[in-house]
Design an enzyme around this catalytic site. Structure first.
Site, PDB file in Angstrom:
ATOM      1  N   SER A 205      -9.526   2.027   3.305  1.00  0.00           N
ATOM      2  CA  SER A 205      -8.669   2.719   2.379  1.00  0.00           C
ATOM      3  C   SER A 205      -7.690   1.831   1.617  1.00  0.00           C
ATOM      4  O   SER A 205      -7.133   2.274   0.607  1.00  0.00           O
ATOM      5  CB  SER A 205      -7.885   3.788   3.143  1.00  0.00           C
ATOM      6  OG  SER A 205      -7.015   3.177   4.084  1.00  0.00           O
TER       7      SER A 205
ATOM      8  N   SER B 177      -9.556  -0.303   7.556  1.00  0.00           N
ATOM      9  CA  SER B 177      -9.059  -0.215   6.182  1.00  0.00           C
ATOM     10  C   SER B 177      -8.387  -1.448   5.603  1.00  0.00           C
ATOM     11  O   SER B 177      -8.096  -1.478   4.412  1.00  0.00           O
ATOM     12  CB  SER B 177      -8.078   0.946   6.064  1.00  0.00           C
ATOM     13  OG  SER B 177      -8.794   2.135   5.886  1.00  0.00           O
TER      14      SER B 177
ATOM     15  N   LYS C  32       0.839  -1.206   0.000  1.00  0.00           N
ATOM     16  CA  LYS C  32       0.000   0.000   0.000  1.00  0.00           C
ATOM     17  C   LYS C  32       0.872   1.255   0.000  1.00  0.00           C
ATOM     18  O   LYS C  32       1.899   1.306   0.677  1.00  0.00           O
ATOM     19  CB  LYS C  32      -0.882  -0.021   1.250  1.00  0.00           C
ATOM     20  CG  LYS C  32      -1.858   1.138   1.365  1.00  0.00           C
ATOM     21  CD  LYS C  32      -2.684   1.007   2.655  1.00  0.00           C
ATOM     22  CE  LYS C  32      -3.735   2.093   2.774  1.00  0.00           C
ATOM     23  NZ  LYS C  32      -4.521   1.973   4.029  1.00  0.00           N
TER      24      LYS C  32
END
Ligand code: GLN
Length: 487
Positions: free
Chosen positions: A154, A178, A79
């Site tokens: 997210s 997330s 990420k």
């Protein structure tokens, strides 16, 4: 033969060890899949193809010389809020576009040391604020199960990449849900470790008392492999606990006979999608058939989690994001005088959700309001944690839905921040309490969209929830289903 990009990490590792294929071939297969699907899915912000190919060749050479490591030659992706040395790290924000960290986050360094081949960096909501990845300043990540819908967030890129076979394992971060919620929306197994289990060093900070890096993959076994490498005390993060890291693969063995499952009544509420309730109840029944016992429990302060989180997380974010001012970090929009330079830099560099959080957080921390908001929220946070302490005196794990509904359409929640915040109503309490939570796929709704169940465990009891998830996956095949576009 199964396509290389369909193998689990365990299978890929076995293939590499048996020399059925090489790390270069495995990496090539992933890079091809990324080339084919990323234009549609947009999970990757950056693909590090050359670096990956070189790392894979080095892994093959090391293996030829008799070396072996837990992840030697396995292609993974990270990420984009997690620092990767020399590889652009944007946190999904314009304000640090072009930033190339001069160090690796501890969790990334540990994956490299274990033999990872880095495929690239994955899209996310700006500074990890969001539940749909629509807040990224760069790209709209699509859910591989229905490209008109969000992948969750997210860590939407991290979940979509696994789901579409563009990586067998990824790292995400979870501040309020997330990792777990995108896992749920994309049919991916996804773990938020306990706070303090994995180092935050090198994560671009959002809410420092909540942020946790964690793995997403196809199976619980794969998640356990990644956690094994990531976990443990780090002298660079004083909030990591100096406690022993169990052997997580070993911990998967054993059964669920006599396991005590708690079902909190506050997590089955009006307004939820009925198919989600049905699938989660069926999964719990499955565990019961395998020998677990089930009892209803109560976590009475659950309803305060959302307001408490939306005081604490923005407050901490407003402090953490102060450094992005064009002077210490970020490209400066120079207007000649100091005040308007700050304003212009931050005005152009941050997106609307990030600005909203900074305003909320700054307000909550301002003189005269600190005690009324932040102080109060911290006090209620303790009550939320105590709910879990009380519950875990009588049960080993708690099972709940991960998200109240399956993947929603683009734009459906963007006009209404509160509606978007409600996506995390079932994941926030565990974040506030610092305990661990695992999403496992448990079915599909009538439109073929994935449903996830959240298995919560005590702080540092990742071994327990991984065992429950693994045993469930031994008896079911939801996690093996792949979206049609994977082919
Ligand atoms: N969706 C929540 C938020 O917007 C949680 C995000 C996260 O876990 N990073 O804050």
């Amino acid at each position: 033969m199964t396509a290389l990009t369909e193998l689990t990490l365990s299978q890929a590792l076995a293939g590499l060890r048996a020399k059925t294929f090489s790390a270069v071939e495995l990496t090539r297969a992933y890079l091809d899949q990324i080339e084919r699907l990323n234009p549609t899915i947009q999970a990757y912000l950056a693909v590090t193809g050359e670096q990956a190919t070189a790392a894979a060749a080095a892994a093959d050479q090391a293996r030829a010389q008799g070396e072996d490591q837990p992840l030697l030659g396995l292609p993974l992706a990270i990420k984009d809020v997690i620092s990767t040395k020399g590889v652009e790290t944007t946190a999904g924000s314009k304000i640090i576009q072009g930033y190339k960290p001069i160090f690796d986050a501890t969790v990334v360094g540990r994956l490299y040391a274990a033999g990872m081949v880095l495929l690239g960096k994955l899209n996310c909501d700006e500074f990890a604020m969001g539940s749909s990845t629509e807040n990224s300043a760069y790209a709209l990540t699509r859910n591989p199960w229905d490209t008109e819908r969000v992948p969750g967030g997210s860590s939407g890129g991290s979940a979509a990449a696994v789901s579409a076979g563009m990586a067998a394992g990824t790292l995400g971060t979870d501040t309020g849900g997330s990792i777990r919620q995108p896992g749920s929306l994309c049919n991916v197994t996804a773990l938020k470790p306990s706070y303090g289990r994995c180092s935050r060093y090198g994560l671009i900070a959002f809410g420092s008392s909540l942020d946790c890096p964690g793995p997403l993959a196809r199976t619980v076994e794969d998640v356990a492999r990644l956690l094994q490498v990531m976990a443990g005390h780090d002298p660079l993060d004083a909030t990591t606990m100096p406690v022993a890291v169990p052997d997580y693969l070993q911990a998967l063995q054993g059964d669920v006979k006599g396991l005590r499952i708690g079902i909190p009544k506050e997590y089955f509420i009006d307004g939820m999608q009925p198919e989600v309730v049905q699938a989660v109840r069926a999964a719990i029944q499955q565990l019961e058939q395998m020998g677990a016992t089930v009892r209803e429990i109560s976590l009475p302060h659950t309803e305060y989690s959302l307001p408490v989180y939306y005081i604490i997380a923005p407050a901490e974010a407003s402090a953490n994001l102060a450094r992005f001012d064009g002077i210490r970090f970020g490209p400066k929009v120079d207007t000649g005088d100091m005040r308007s330079t700050y304003n212009a830099t931050r005005g152009q560099g941050f997106g609307p959700e990030v600005k909203r959080r900074i305003m909320l957080g700054t307000y909550a921390l301002s003189a005269g309001y600190y005690d009324a908001y932040y102080g109060k929220a911290q006090a209620v946070r303790t009550l939320i944690k105590q709910d879990f302490d009380t519950a875990f005196a009588n049960v080993d794990v708690i099972c709940t839905p991960t998200a109240p509904s399956t993947a929603f359409k683009f734009g459906e929640n963007t006009g209404d921040p509160i509606k978007m915040y409600l996506e995390d109503v079932f994941t926030l309490p565990a974040s506030l309490a610092g305990i661990c939570g695992l999403n496992v796929p448990v079915g599909f709704d009538g439109q073929g969209l994935p449903i996830g169940m959240q298995i919560l465990g005590k702080a540092f009891a990742e071994d327990t929830i991984l065992r429950v998830g693994h045993q469930y996956q031994q008896a079911t095949d939801w996690h093996t289903r792949r979206p049609a576009l994977v082919g």
